[in-house]
Motif scaffolding. Sequence first.
Motif, PDB file in Angstrom:
ATOM      1  N   LEU A  67      40.870  59.338  54.817  1.00 16.57           N
ATOM      2  CA  LEU A  67      39.709  58.987  55.534  1.00 16.57           C
ATOM      3  C   LEU A  67      40.060  59.193  56.875  1.00 16.57           C
ATOM      4  O   LEU A  67      39.018  59.464  57.831  1.00 16.57           O
ATOM      5  N   LEU A  68      41.297  58.476  57.473  1.00 13.97           N
ATOM      6  CA  LEU A  68      41.460  58.514  58.904  1.00 13.97           C
ATOM      7  C   LEU A  68      41.442  60.064  59.211  1.00 13.97           C
ATOM      8  O   LEU A  68      41.324  60.376  60.478  1.00 13.97           O
ATOM      9  N   SER A  71      37.930  61.340  59.458  1.00 12.19           N
ATOM     10  CA  SER A  71      37.399  60.666  60.809  1.00 12.19           C
ATOM     11  C   SER A  71      37.767  61.429  61.959  1.00 12.19           C
ATOM     12  O   SER A  71      36.835  61.672  62.879  1.00 12.19           O
ATOM     13  N   GLY A  74      36.009  64.692  62.133  1.00 11.18           N
ATOM     14  CA  GLY A  74      34.785  64.666  62.703  1.00 11.18           C
ATOM     15  C   GLY A  74      34.369  64.232  63.863  1.00 11.18           C
ATOM     16  O   GLY A  74      33.365  64.708  64.452  1.00 11.18           O
ATOM     17  N   MET A  75      35.416  63.410  64.452  1.00 11.32           N
ATOM     18  CA  MET A  75      34.921  63.061  65.782  1.00 11.32           C
ATOM     19  C   MET A  75      35.330  64.048  67.064  1.00 11.32           C
ATOM     20  O   MET A  75      35.090  64.050  67.919  1.00 11.32           O
ATOM     21  N   ASN A  78      34.462  68.509  64.765  1.00 13.67           N
ATOM     22  CA  ASN A  78      33.611  68.628  63.980  1.00 13.67           C
ATOM     23  C   ASN A  78      33.021  70.206  64.067  1.00 13.67           C
ATOM     24  O   ASN A  78      32.157  70.312  65.000  1.00 13.67           O
ATOM     25  N   LEU A 361      35.767  52.368  60.187  1.00 10.53           N
ATOM     26  CA  LEU A 361      35.326  53.904  60.184  1.00 10.53           C
ATOM     27  C   LEU A 361      34.077  54.074  59.071  1.00 10.53           C
ATOM     28  O   LEU A 361      33.367  54.892  59.379  1.00 10.53           O
ATOM     29  N   LEU A 362      34.296  53.112  58.103  1.00  9.25           N
ATOM     30  CA  LEU A 362      33.173  53.452  56.872  1.00  9.25           C
ATOM     31  C   LEU A 362      32.041  52.670  57.521  1.00  9.25           C
ATOM     32  O   LEU A 362      31.821  51.339  57.323  1.00  9.25           O
ATOM     33  N   ASN A 378      29.232  53.531  66.359  1.00 13.75           N
ATOM     34  CA  ASN A 378      30.011  55.038  66.830  1.00 13.75           C
ATOM     35  C   ASN A 378      30.676  54.577  68.061  1.00 13.75           C
ATOM     36  O   ASN A 378      31.802  55.090  67.966  1.00 13.75           O
ATOM     37  N   LYS A 381      33.811  52.620  67.419  1.00 12.33           N
ATOM     38  CA  LYS A 381      34.754  53.633  66.611  1.00 12.33           C
ATOM     39  C   LYS A 381      35.597  54.355  67.797  1.00 12.33           C
ATOM     40  O   LYS A 381      36.836  54.533  67.693  1.00 12.33           O
TER      41      LYS A 381
END
Length: 418
Positions: A67-68, A71, A74-75, A78, A361-362, A378, A381
């Motif tokens: 997941l990390l 993330s 994506g940040m 992406n 993050l979720l 956001n 995060k």
Amino acid sequence: MAKTDLTKSLMSRFDRLKAQRQNWETHWQEVADYMQPRKADVTKQRARGDKRMEQVFDSSPIQAVELLAASLHGMLTNPSTPWFSLRFKDSSLEMEDEAKLWLENATEVMYTAFNRSNFQQEIFELYHDLITFGTAAMFIQEDNQDILKFSTRHINEIFIAEDDKGRIDTVYRKFKLSVRAAIQQFGNKVSSDIKMQSAKDPYNEVEMLHVVYPRSDYNPNLKDTDNMPFESVYIEMKNGNELSVSGFQEFPFVVPRYLKASHEIYGRSPAMTALPDVKMLNEMSKTTIKAAQKQVDPPLLVPDDGFLLPVRTVPGGLNFYRSGTRDRIEPLNIGANNPLGLNMEEQRRTAIRNVFYVDQLLMQQGPQMTATEVIQRNEEKMRLLGPVLGRLQSELLKPMIDRCFNILLRREQFAPAP
């Protein structure tokens, strides 16, 4: 070619770098065993395709790493959104329309080159290494077909050194190459040992050493490989045979660290922070499984006489005993407290999730969530990962974009500058 003074000095320095890395190797192996089993071959020699989940009784830490990594991907990089832009160092050029238009076109060319290459899958592997081992390495090369070629290297291949500013400027990469590929790449420069092996077993693998470091003496006006800022040397590990000496205009490796102590070279990762909890969670899971097994299929108390052995515990099994006796087969009550064990496991899982920012993050979306709240979450995060993202910008994104921009510029992929 044979062993030279250059390869002797490089091999001597490699021995020192190898000694500096020894303490890290056992740490990396232990972290990978529990949180990245597919890469758990740092100190262990694992067969390709073997089962690597023997020590894992709970997969939630592995899911947290995934997941990390997703993330960060994506940040920072992406593929569906613009993740970088170019600017001139000279701010006065920002006012020139022609210059701004050229820079925008150059940015588009770079995005096209990134999307055409193998960048996305390799950068995702880099994030996994970064979160697990704390240090990751990517090799950026020119490619005749796709212009750019990216290769994320396993941490067990990489030995690094810093310059006076704390930036990685030297990489020793120890890797294996098939005899056939070595002859294709280096031709007649390979040793007689490799030539002999090519006749017997061309797919046998031999160890190579690739060294990239800054040149101390070169002529920047000359554009040949002997006068580039960074020297690149390939060596056979077995005999120190010099295979090739060339160079790079820019440092071809990007080596980001997740977090780094001021007196250390290699980075530290959230997986290292979570390792005590992960090991404890696995031990707890193992104990809970044993307790549950004893309750579902308990040990039996059997009288020492009056029964005909063996005792049959299968469904519908018949056990004969002497009539007239009051002896019975009874289960042994072990008095296990399963809720307590499950509660303690959940506490460990929560601690692990906090280390990897899983709950933050979720995004918990609900029907009452407004657009403003989405933006604020956001931003939250980004604040949580701010220090890490700052280091990644300086150690990963900036050198990578500089290297790729210069490759495309030399390959004349941009329009003529105004």
